[in-house]
Each structure stands twice: as structure tokens, then as C-alpha cells.
Design a protein around this motif. Structure first.
Motif, mmCIF file in Angstrom:
data_model
loop_
_atom_site.group_PDB
_atom_site.id
_atom_site.type_symbol
_atom_site.label_atom_id
_atom_site.label_comp_id
_atom_site.label_asym_id
_atom_site.label_seq_id
_atom_site.Cartn_x
_atom_site.Cartn_y
_atom_site.Cartn_z
ATOM 1 N N ILE A 79 1.136 -6.173 -7.985
ATOM 2 C CA ILE A 79 -0.058 -6.176 -7.128
ATOM 3 C C ILE A 79 -0.030 -4.973 -6.189
ATOM 4 O O ILE A 79 -1.045 -4.310 -5.980
ATOM 5 C CB ILE A 79 -0.158 -7.485 -6.319
ATOM 6 C CG1 ILE A 79 -0.564 -8.627 -7.233
ATOM 7 C CG2 ILE A 79 -1.155 -7.361 -5.186
ATOM 8 C CD1 ILE A 79 -0.557 -9.977 -6.564
ATOM 9 N N ASP A 80 1.130 -4.679 -5.635
ATOM 10 C CA ASP A 80 1.255 -3.541 -4.714
ATOM 11 C C ASP A 80 0.954 -2.217 -5.408
ATOM 12 O O ASP A 80 0.514 -1.264 -4.767
ATOM 13 C CB ASP A 80 2.663 -3.492 -4.109
ATOM 14 C CG ASP A 80 2.894 -4.610 -3.099
ATOM 15 O OD1 ASP A 80 1.891 -5.165 -2.584
ATOM 16 O OD2 ASP A 80 4.064 -4.942 -2.829
ATOM 17 N N LEU A 82 -1.300 -1.763 -7.808
ATOM 18 C CA LEU A 82 -2.668 -1.661 -8.326
ATOM 19 C C LEU A 82 -3.362 -0.458 -7.707
ATOM 20 O O LEU A 82 -3.413 -0.308 -6.498
ATOM 21 C CB LEU A 82 -3.469 -2.927 -8.010
ATOM 22 C CG LEU A 82 -3.068 -4.189 -8.763
ATOM 23 C CD1 LEU A 82 -3.912 -5.364 -8.288
ATOM 24 C CD2 LEU A 82 -3.238 -4.010 -10.253
ATOM 25 N N ASN A 86 -8.470 -4.385 -7.670
ATOM 26 C CA ASN A 86 -7.879 -5.287 -6.698
ATOM 27 C C ASN A 86 -7.430 -6.589 -7.343
ATOM 28 O O ASN A 86 -7.051 -7.516 -6.653
ATOM 29 C CB ASN A 86 -8.885 -5.602 -5.587
ATOM 30 C CG ASN A 86 -9.229 -4.368 -4.796
ATOM 31 O OD1 ASN A 86 -8.397 -3.505 -4.600
ATOM 32 N ND2 ASN A 86 -10.462 -4.281 -4.362
ATOM 33 N N TRP A 87 -7.501 -6.672 -8.667
ATOM 34 C CA TRP A 87 -7.193 -7.898 -9.380
ATOM 35 C C TRP A 87 -6.162 -7.642 -10.471
ATOM 36 O O TRP A 87 -6.213 -6.642 -11.160
ATOM 37 C CB TRP A 87 -8.457 -8.479 -10.002
ATOM 38 C CG TRP A 87 -9.491 -8.841 -8.996
ATOM 39 C CD1 TRP A 87 -10.484 -8.026 -8.516
ATOM 40 C CD2 TRP A 87 -9.639 -10.078 -8.316
ATOM 41 N NE1 TRP A 87 -11.232 -8.699 -7.586
ATOM 42 C CE2 TRP A 87 -10.739 -9.965 -7.445
ATOM 43 C CE3 TRP A 87 -8.951 -11.288 -8.353
ATOM 44 C CZ2 TRP A 87 -11.170 -11.004 -6.633
ATOM 45 C CZ3 TRP A 87 -9.378 -12.322 -7.552
ATOM 46 C CH2 TRP A 87 -10.468 -12.177 -6.706
ATOM 47 N N LEU A 88 -5.251 -8.587 -10.637
ATOM 48 C CA LEU A 88 -4.227 -8.526 -11.674
ATOM 49 C C LEU A 88 -4.414 -9.723 -12.600
ATOM 50 O O LEU A 88 -4.561 -10.852 -12.131
ATOM 51 C CB LEU A 88 -2.835 -8.580 -11.042
ATOM 52 C CG LEU A 88 -1.639 -8.628 -11.982
ATOM 53 C CD1 LEU A 88 -1.490 -7.298 -12.730
ATOM 54 C CD2 LEU A 88 -0.364 -8.942 -11.219
ATOM 55 N N SER A 123 -5.318 -8.996 -5.070
ATOM 56 C CA SER A 123 -4.222 -8.247 -4.453
ATOM 57 C C SER A 123 -4.173 -8.499 -2.957
ATOM 58 O O SER A 123 -3.191 -8.186 -2.303
ATOM 59 C CB SER A 123 -4.382 -6.754 -4.728
ATOM 60 O OG SER A 123 -5.581 -6.279 -4.151
ATOM 61 N N HIS A 135 -2.671 -16.131 -1.907
ATOM 62 C CA HIS A 135 -3.396 -15.238 -2.808
ATOM 63 C C HIS A 135 -4.393 -16.093 -3.562
ATOM 64 O O HIS A 135 -4.120 -17.241 -3.912
ATOM 65 C CB HIS A 135 -2.459 -14.551 -3.806
ATOM 66 C CG HIS A 135 -1.746 -13.374 -3.239
ATOM 67 N ND1 HIS A 135 -2.328 -12.138 -3.140
ATOM 68 C CD2 HIS A 135 -0.500 -13.244 -2.749
ATOM 69 C CE1 HIS A 135 -1.468 -11.293 -2.604
ATOM 70 N NE2 HIS A 135 -0.345 -11.943 -2.364
#
Length: 183
Positions: A79-80, A82, A86-88, A123, A135
Motif C-alpha cells: 500500500i505504501d 502505490l 489509491n487501491w490495492l 491505501s 482500512h
């Protein structure tokens, strides 16, 4: 003669290609409804307001808020990193507790041999009403359309978090079949 045959073949292709495309779009939902696992999820309160879509209920699920301390360090690291998004993409493994399914674990790899939903993990974390940093995951199951002029009661129940959503789930894909009031 040969030119007429080519035109006829081109015409047939032009007619069948869009039809095949439309049929292809129905395969995944039909497969899920036919062979998917039955899953029931608890909802949490939400206040929907949108006049453009007709009568529907906006749903938010307990499994869509994951405390930051329960997200694996590997996922937090991804996530950091990305850059443009903003999405994983994540996979939420579900386990049954009584009549309801709950989130057992979150992974960035598809689980094998278990019921899971594919979602997008935000994220950004935020503080919930209990002061816990969480989250958010979007599983794409937030709208349930209802017959005209029947949504108010369900909307009130949804705002109180008193709705159970019943889904069919297959290979991470979920289809919302119905919603019922918590008993």
C-alpha cells in the motif's frame, strides 16, 4: 461470386460478434449464481442519499472495515508503494460463524480451496467511531435495488445496521441476491 461470398461472411461476423460479446458478459454472473457458495454478511449503518437511482438500499458490511493492526505487514508495504492508484487488489477469505460469514484473513494472493471475495483495499486509513485506525475494502456489493416505494423501511433498517445480505460467491466474485432484517 467470390466477392459476394466475402460480403456474406463479413455480414455474418458483424452480426455474431456483438452477440457473442453480450453472451460472454453473462457467463460469470450465471456461473456464480449456479455454482457459487451461499454467504450471509452483516451490514453496518450507512445513510444513503441519491435521487437519481430510484429505490435502492446502500449497504456497508462489517467485513469492509479492517483494523490497521490486522492488515499484514506485506500488504501495508505494498500500500505504501502505490504510485498512481489509491487501491490495492486484495482477497478476503471468509469463514462461517453460525449463519453469518466473517472475514478470516486478507491476502494479496488468491486463497485456494476457500470462500473469498475480491476487493479493493484503500491505501488511506481513518479512525472509526471507537478510535481504531481502519482500512476500508470495497467488494462492490454496496447497492441493492428494491421495488418502487419499498426502500424506506429497508433504508431505515440499513441505517441501524439491522440487515443481513445474502450472496452467492464463486472465485472471489459475489452477487447480492437478497437482503433480510436481522432476527
Amino acid at each position: 461470386m467470390n466477392m459476394m461470398k466475402n460480403r456474406r461472411i463479413g455480414f455474418i461476423i458483424a452480426l455474431t460478434l456483438p452477440l457473442l460479446l453480450l453472451i460472454g458478459l453473462t457467463i460469470k454472473p450465471i456461473w456464480t449464481l449456479t455454482y457459487g457458495d451461499d454467504v450471509a454478511l452483516l451490514t453496518v449503518p450507512v445513510d444513503p442519499r441519491d435521487l437519481l437511482y430510484g429505490d435502492y438500499v446502500t449497504l456497508r458490511y462489517e467485513i469492509e472495515e479492517v483494523p490497521k493492526n490486522e492488515v499484514s505487514p506485506a500488504i501495508l508495504k505494498k500500500i505504501d508503494k502505490l504510485a498512481n492508484s489509491n487501491w490495492l487488489t486484495v482477497y478476503g477469505k471468509l469463514v462461517q460463524q453460525g449463519d453469518i460469514y466473517v472475514l478470516d484473513s486478507l491476502s494479496d494472493k488468491k486463497p485456494r480451496g476457500s470462500v473469498y471475495l475480491t476487493g479493493k483495499l484503500s491505501s488511506y486509513d481513518y479512525q472509526d467511531v471507537d478510535g481504531v485506525y481502519v482500512h476500508s475494502i470495497n467488494f462492490g456489493l454496496e447497492r441493492y435495488f428494491v421495488p418502487e416505494n419499498t426502500g424506506k423501511e429497508l433504508e431505515d433498517l440499513s441505517a441501524k445496521g439491522q440487515i443481513v445480505a445474502h450472496l452467492k460467491v464463486k472465485n472471489g466474485y459475489g452477487i447480492l441476491k437478497k437482503i433480510t432484517a436481522v432476527k
